[in-house]
Design a protein around this motif. Structure first.
Motif, PDB file in Angstrom:
ATOM      1  N   LEU A 195       0.852  -1.186   0.000  1.00 30.10           N
ATOM      2  CA  LEU A 195       0.000   0.000   0.000  1.00 30.10           C
ATOM      3  C   LEU A 195       0.894   1.244   0.000  1.00 30.10           C
ATOM      4  O   LEU A 195       1.713   1.424   0.903  1.00 30.10           O
ATOM      5  CB  LEU A 195      -0.901  -0.019   1.237  1.00 30.10           C
ATOM      6  CG  LEU A 195      -1.991   1.034   1.342  1.00 30.10           C
ATOM      7  CD1 LEU A 195      -3.003   0.862   0.210  1.00 30.10           C
ATOM      8  CD2 LEU A 195      -2.689   0.933   2.688  1.00 30.10           C
ATOM      9  N   TYR A 196       0.753   2.087  -0.999  1.00 30.65           N
ATOM     10  CA  TYR A 196       1.688   3.210  -1.114  1.00 30.65           C
ATOM     11  C   TYR A 196       0.948   4.547  -1.202  1.00 30.65           C
ATOM     12  O   TYR A 196      -0.157   4.640  -1.742  1.00 30.65           O
ATOM     13  CB  TYR A 196       2.587   3.034  -2.335  1.00 30.65           C
ATOM     14  CG  TYR A 196       1.880   3.086  -3.668  1.00 30.65           C
ATOM     15  CD1 TYR A 196       1.853   4.279  -4.414  1.00 30.65           C
ATOM     16  CD2 TYR A 196       1.253   1.962  -4.203  1.00 30.65           C
ATOM     17  CE1 TYR A 196       1.211   4.324  -5.643  1.00 30.65           C
ATOM     18  CE2 TYR A 196       0.619   2.008  -5.427  1.00 30.65           C
ATOM     19  CZ  TYR A 196       0.597   3.193  -6.144  1.00 30.65           C
ATOM     20  OH  TYR A 196      -0.041   3.247  -7.361  1.00 30.65           O
ATOM     21  N   GLU A 197       1.595   5.574  -0.643  1.00 32.59           N
ATOM     22  CA  GLU A 197       1.069   6.936  -0.732  1.00 32.59           C
ATOM     23  C   GLU A 197       1.393   7.505  -2.108  1.00 32.59           C
ATOM     24  O   GLU A 197       2.310   7.053  -2.799  1.00 32.59           O
ATOM     25  CB  GLU A 197       1.688   7.814   0.360  1.00 32.59           C
ATOM     26  CG  GLU A 197       1.445   7.322   1.783  1.00 32.59           C
ATOM     27  CD  GLU A 197      -0.011   7.469   2.226  1.00 32.59           C
ATOM     28  OE1 GLU A 197      -0.756   8.225   1.564  1.00 32.59           O
ATOM     29  OE2 GLU A 197      -0.384   6.825   3.229  1.00 32.59           O
ATOM     30  N   ARG A 244      -2.787   4.148  -1.795  1.00 31.78           N
ATOM     31  CA  ARG A 244      -3.520   4.582  -0.596  1.00 31.78           C
ATOM     32  C   ARG A 244      -4.627   5.532  -1.034  1.00 31.78           C
ATOM     33  O   ARG A 244      -4.385   6.559  -1.661  1.00 31.78           O
ATOM     34  CB  ARG A 244      -2.543   5.278   0.360  1.00 31.78           C
ATOM     35  CG  ARG A 244      -3.216   6.052   1.486  1.00 31.78           C
ATOM     36  CD  ARG A 244      -3.652   5.127   2.601  1.00 31.78           C
ATOM     37  NE  ARG A 244      -4.098   5.909   3.748  1.00 31.78           N
ATOM     38  CZ  ARG A 244      -5.363   6.232   4.014  1.00 31.78           C
ATOM     39  NH1 ARG A 244      -6.330   5.813   3.193  1.00 31.78           N
ATOM     40  NH2 ARG A 244      -5.667   6.934   5.064  1.00 31.78           N
ATOM     41  N   ARG A 245      -5.880   5.149  -0.740  1.00 27.83           N
ATOM     42  CA  ARG A 245      -7.036   5.956  -1.123  1.00 27.83           C
ATOM     43  C   ARG A 245      -7.389   6.965  -0.025  1.00 27.83           C
ATOM     44  O   ARG A 245      -6.986   6.826   1.132  1.00 27.83           O
ATOM     45  CB  ARG A 245      -8.243   5.049  -1.378  1.00 27.83           C
ATOM     46  CG  ARG A 245      -8.024   4.000  -2.450  1.00 27.83           C
ATOM     47  CD  ARG A 245      -7.875   4.615  -3.816  1.00 27.83           C
ATOM     48  NE  ARG A 245      -7.710   3.601  -4.850  1.00 27.83           N
ATOM     49  CZ  ARG A 245      -7.509   3.878  -6.129  1.00 27.83           C
ATOM     50  NH1 ARG A 245      -7.453   5.142  -6.539  1.00 27.83           N
ATOM     51  NH2 ARG A 245      -7.345   2.909  -7.009  1.00 27.83           N
ATOM     52  N   ARG A 246      -8.174   7.941  -0.422  1.00 25.54           N
ATOM     53  CA  ARG A 246      -8.677   8.893   0.569  1.00 25.54           C
ATOM     54  C   ARG A 246      -9.630   8.182   1.507  1.00 25.54           C
ATOM     55  O   ARG A 246     -10.276   7.204   1.137  1.00 25.54           O
ATOM     56  CB  ARG A 246      -9.391  10.060  -0.110  1.00 25.54           C
ATOM     57  CG  ARG A 246      -8.470  10.962  -0.908  1.00 25.54           C
ATOM     58  CD  ARG A 246      -9.262  12.097  -1.548  1.00 25.54           C
ATOM     59  NE  ARG A 246      -8.401  12.979  -2.314  1.00 25.54           N
ATOM     60  CZ  ARG A 246      -8.837  14.043  -2.994  1.00 25.54           C
ATOM     61  NH1 ARG A 246     -10.140  14.332  -3.006  1.00 25.54           N
ATOM     62  NH2 ARG A 246      -7.987  14.795  -3.664  1.00 25.54           N
ATOM     63  N   PHE A 291      -7.818   5.112   7.090  1.00 23.48           N
ATOM     64  CA  PHE A 291      -6.818   4.091   6.800  1.00 23.48           C
ATOM     65  C   PHE A 291      -7.326   2.705   7.204  1.00 23.48           C
ATOM     66  O   PHE A 291      -7.167   1.727   6.480  1.00 23.48           O
ATOM     67  CB  PHE A 291      -5.524   4.432   7.551  1.00 23.48           C
ATOM     68  CG  PHE A 291      -4.390   3.500   7.247  1.00 23.48           C
ATOM     69  CD1 PHE A 291      -3.888   3.364   5.969  1.00 23.48           C
ATOM     70  CD2 PHE A 291      -3.803   2.763   8.266  1.00 23.48           C
ATOM     71  CE1 PHE A 291      -2.831   2.520   5.689  1.00 23.48           C
ATOM     72  CE2 PHE A 291      -2.745   1.911   7.998  1.00 23.48           C
ATOM     73  CZ  PHE A 291      -2.253   1.794   6.711  1.00 23.48           C
ATOM     74  N   GLN A 295      -9.672   1.112   4.650  1.00 21.57           N
ATOM     75  CA  GLN A 295      -9.017   0.523   3.476  1.00 21.57           C
ATOM     76  C   GLN A 295      -8.359  -0.804   3.839  1.00 21.57           C
ATOM     77  O   GLN A 295      -8.402  -1.756   3.059  1.00 21.57           O
ATOM     78  CB  GLN A 295      -7.980   1.474   2.890  1.00 21.57           C
ATOM     79  CG  GLN A 295      -7.377   0.915   1.593  1.00 21.57           C
ATOM     80  CD  GLN A 295      -6.567   1.929   0.817  1.00 21.57           C
ATOM     81  OE1 GLN A 295      -6.354   3.052   1.274  1.00 21.57           O
ATOM     82  NE2 GLN A 295      -6.107   1.547  -0.374  1.00 21.57           N
ATOM     83  N   LEU A 296      -7.783  -0.885   5.028  1.00 23.90           N
ATOM     84  CA  LEU A 296      -7.206  -2.164   5.456  1.00 23.90           C
ATOM     85  C   LEU A 296      -8.288  -3.235   5.547  1.00 23.90           C
ATOM     86  O   LEU A 296      -8.059  -4.401   5.194  1.00 23.90           O
ATOM     87  CB  LEU A 296      -6.502  -2.000   6.808  1.00 23.90           C
ATOM     88  CG  LEU A 296      -5.257  -1.109   6.840  1.00 23.90           C
ATOM     89  CD1 LEU A 296      -4.646  -1.115   8.245  1.00 23.90           C
ATOM     90  CD2 LEU A 296      -4.227  -1.553   5.810  1.00 23.90           C
ATOM     91  N   VAL A 346       0.103  -6.480   4.967  1.00 28.20           N
ATOM     92  CA  VAL A 346       0.265  -5.211   4.273  1.00 28.20           C
ATOM     93  C   VAL A 346       1.644  -4.629   4.566  1.00 28.20           C
ATOM     94  O   VAL A 346       2.201  -4.814   5.655  1.00 28.20           O
ATOM     95  CB  VAL A 346      -0.842  -4.209   4.689  1.00 28.20           C
ATOM     96  CG1 VAL A 346      -0.748  -3.855   6.169  1.00 28.20           C
ATOM     97  CG2 VAL A 346      -0.805  -2.954   3.826  1.00 28.20           C
ATOM     98  N   HIS A 399       3.114  -0.740   4.210  1.00 27.69           N
ATOM     99  CA  HIS A 399       2.646   0.625   3.946  1.00 27.69           C
ATOM    100  C   HIS A 399       3.848   1.497   3.609  1.00 27.69           C
ATOM    101  O   HIS A 399       4.716   1.740   4.451  1.00 27.69           O
ATOM    102  CB  HIS A 399       1.905   1.177   5.170  1.00 27.69           C
ATOM    103  CG  HIS A 399       1.292   2.513   4.935  1.00 27.69           C
ATOM    104  ND1 HIS A 399       0.886   3.351   5.957  1.00 27.69           N
ATOM    105  CD2 HIS A 399       1.012   3.182   3.775  1.00 27.69           C
ATOM    106  CE1 HIS A 399       0.394   4.467   5.443  1.00 27.69           C
ATOM    107  NE2 HIS A 399       0.450   4.374   4.124  1.00 27.69           N
ATOM    108  N   LYS A 428       5.447   5.107   2.663  1.00 25.51           N
ATOM    109  CA  LYS A 428       5.207   6.548   2.792  1.00 25.51           C
ATOM    110  C   LYS A 428       6.338   7.306   2.113  1.00 25.51           C
ATOM    111  O   LYS A 428       7.474   6.822   2.042  1.00 25.51           O
ATOM    112  CB  LYS A 428       5.125   6.933   4.261  1.00 25.51           C
ATOM    113  CG  LYS A 428       4.034   6.207   5.035  1.00 25.51           C
ATOM    114  CD  LYS A 428       4.041   6.609   6.507  1.00 25.51           C
ATOM    115  CE  LYS A 428       2.991   5.838   7.298  1.00 25.51           C
ATOM    116  NZ  LYS A 428       3.012   6.183   8.739  1.00 25.51           N
TER     117      LYS A 428
END
Length: 421
Positions: free
Chosen positions: A353-355, A382-384, A387, A390-391, A402, A404, A406
């Motif tokens: 999961l990436y920003e 990473r969606r709006r 958090f 989404q997980l 996951v 993550h 950043k």
């Protein structure tokens, strides 16, 4: 007019998470069968209608989906018969196509030939829980082996395959068509009436002896014959497998010696297998008309019907080859296995999961490293929104952990499990 987008009645769409479970179960079964030397083949979904309706498929021949000939006019004359309109049908099992395959290719195949098939079959069933009009079968067959090595190996391989999927608590039921024939002959029935007796005996576990006895007069049996039949069957139910040979001879004195010897050999071999639960079931019939010897089923407390079944069919291949070939097969009810196992784990699946500000090379590099280590990795952005939400969605979609990423992170963050795993 709005089009109906639902699947055809008796069929289903399979979501990715469901397919992942099916792939996992199939991989376990395939791994076991390959270790036993079974080689995978494929046969067409369509077969000539004459072959499918050759009288060997039992009740399943009434459930064939027939395919119209090409080039037919939009309307046909009133005197046109179904035979004039149809030349192909969808296969209702994998055994009938296998016999044609072997007849065409036996000169190039190893002997005996260990065949493995997995594929969809079609039957015009009345849809209900656990019964579909399109479903998968998973078959192994041994062609060219006369001895009961075939029966024993098929049972051992199939029970091992089921255990590999995580299924336990199953019982193997064994009988023999030759025993059933000897039982019918001892009752004084002409051969033409044997099929009706077998159909009634097959209902014993559902309607009990009271129900069976009520039907048997209509099958041509009198009171004394019914009493002897019940006594013979009851004497063979349960009991020590080591005494099976003696009890068989006592219950059916006219039973062929070959049948008694074969079944005794099978019983001895099955008794030597650790962890296998099995029983001789004198009321086991199996519906296909092509069985000629031992027959078997696997039952499980979580299923109302059998989860696997098969037997010996030494006469069926001769219809394609012109000479009889010893043959024996076992078919797993793949859909019922999946229903019993439910949400069996399909293996690790990692979400990277990436920003939005993370460089693409960092994202693909992290996923590549995970895949190199044997994990299945996918890179969702990473969606709006929350958090945690989404997980939760990732877990619903089948992800097990996951990573993550950043934009301000130095080293790749550690992988952490989803859902408290």
């Amino acid at each position: 007019m709005k089009m109906d987008n639902s699947p055809a009645r008796g069929t289903r769409d399979l979501l990715p998470a469901t397919v992942a479970v099916r792939d996992h179960v199939l991989a376990k079964i395939t791994g076991v069968y390959h270790r036993y030397g079974y080689q995978r083949i494929e046969t067409p979904a369509l077969e000539n209608i004459e072959r499918l309706t050759g009288g060997q498929g039992g009740e399943n021949e009434k459930l064939i989906y027939r395919v119209l000939r090409r080039g037919l006019d939009e309307t046909v004359a009133a005197d046109i018969t179904l035979t004039d309109l149809v030349d192909l049908g969808l296969r209702y099992d994998l055994t009938v196509p296998l016999t044609r395959f072997y007849g065409n290719n036996q000169a190039t195949l190893p002997q005996p030939f260990r065949s493995f098939q997995i594929g969809p079959v079609w039957r015009a069933e009345r849809p209900q829980k656990g019964r579909y009009r399109q479903f998968y079968q998973c078959d192994i067959d041994m062609l060219g082996e006369e001895s009961v090595l075939a029966e024993v190996e098929l049972i051992e391989a199939t029970t091992e395959a089921l255990a590999a999927t995580g299924l336990d608590g199953a019982t193997v039921r064994v009988s023999d068509r030759r025993f059933l024939s000897a039982l019918a002959a001892a009752a004084g029935l002409p051969e033409a009436a044997w099929g009706g007796l077998f159909i009634t005996l097959d209902k014993l576990d559902k309607i009990g002896w009271d129900g069976v006895r009520a039907e048997l007069p209509g099958r041509g049996l009198g009171g004394a014959a019914i009493d002897r039949l019940q006594e013979s069957i009851t004497s063979l139910q349960g009991g020590d497998p080591a005494t099976l040979e003696k009890r068989l001879v006592a219950a059916v004195p006219n039973a062929p010696e070959e049948f008694v010897a074969d079944l005794t050999a099978t019983a001895s071999a099955l008794a030597a297998l650790d962890g296998l639960t099995w029983e001789f079931d004198p009321t086991l019939v199996r519906g296909m008309g092509y069985y000629t010897g031992q027959i078997f089923e696997i039952v499980h407390p979580a299923s109302s019907g059998s989860i696997a079944g098969g037997g010996r069919y030494d006469k069926l291949i001769g219809r394609s080859l012109g000479r009889d070939v010893p043959a024996c097969g076992f078919s797993i009810g793949f859909e019922r296995i999946i229903d019993i196992l439910g949400g069996v784990a399909a293996g690790a699946r990692v979400a990277v999961l990436y920003e939005a500000d993370v460089p693409l090379t960092t994202v693909t590099g992290a996923a590549r490293e995970l895949r190199a280590g044997g994990d299945r990795a996918v890179s969702p952005i990473r969606r709006r929104g929350k958090f945690g939400a989404q997980l939760g969605r990732l877990e619903e979609w089948g992800f097990t952990s996951v990573v993550h990423l950043k934009g301000d992170a130095g080293d790749t963050p550690e992988e952490r499990p989803l859902g408290g795993r």
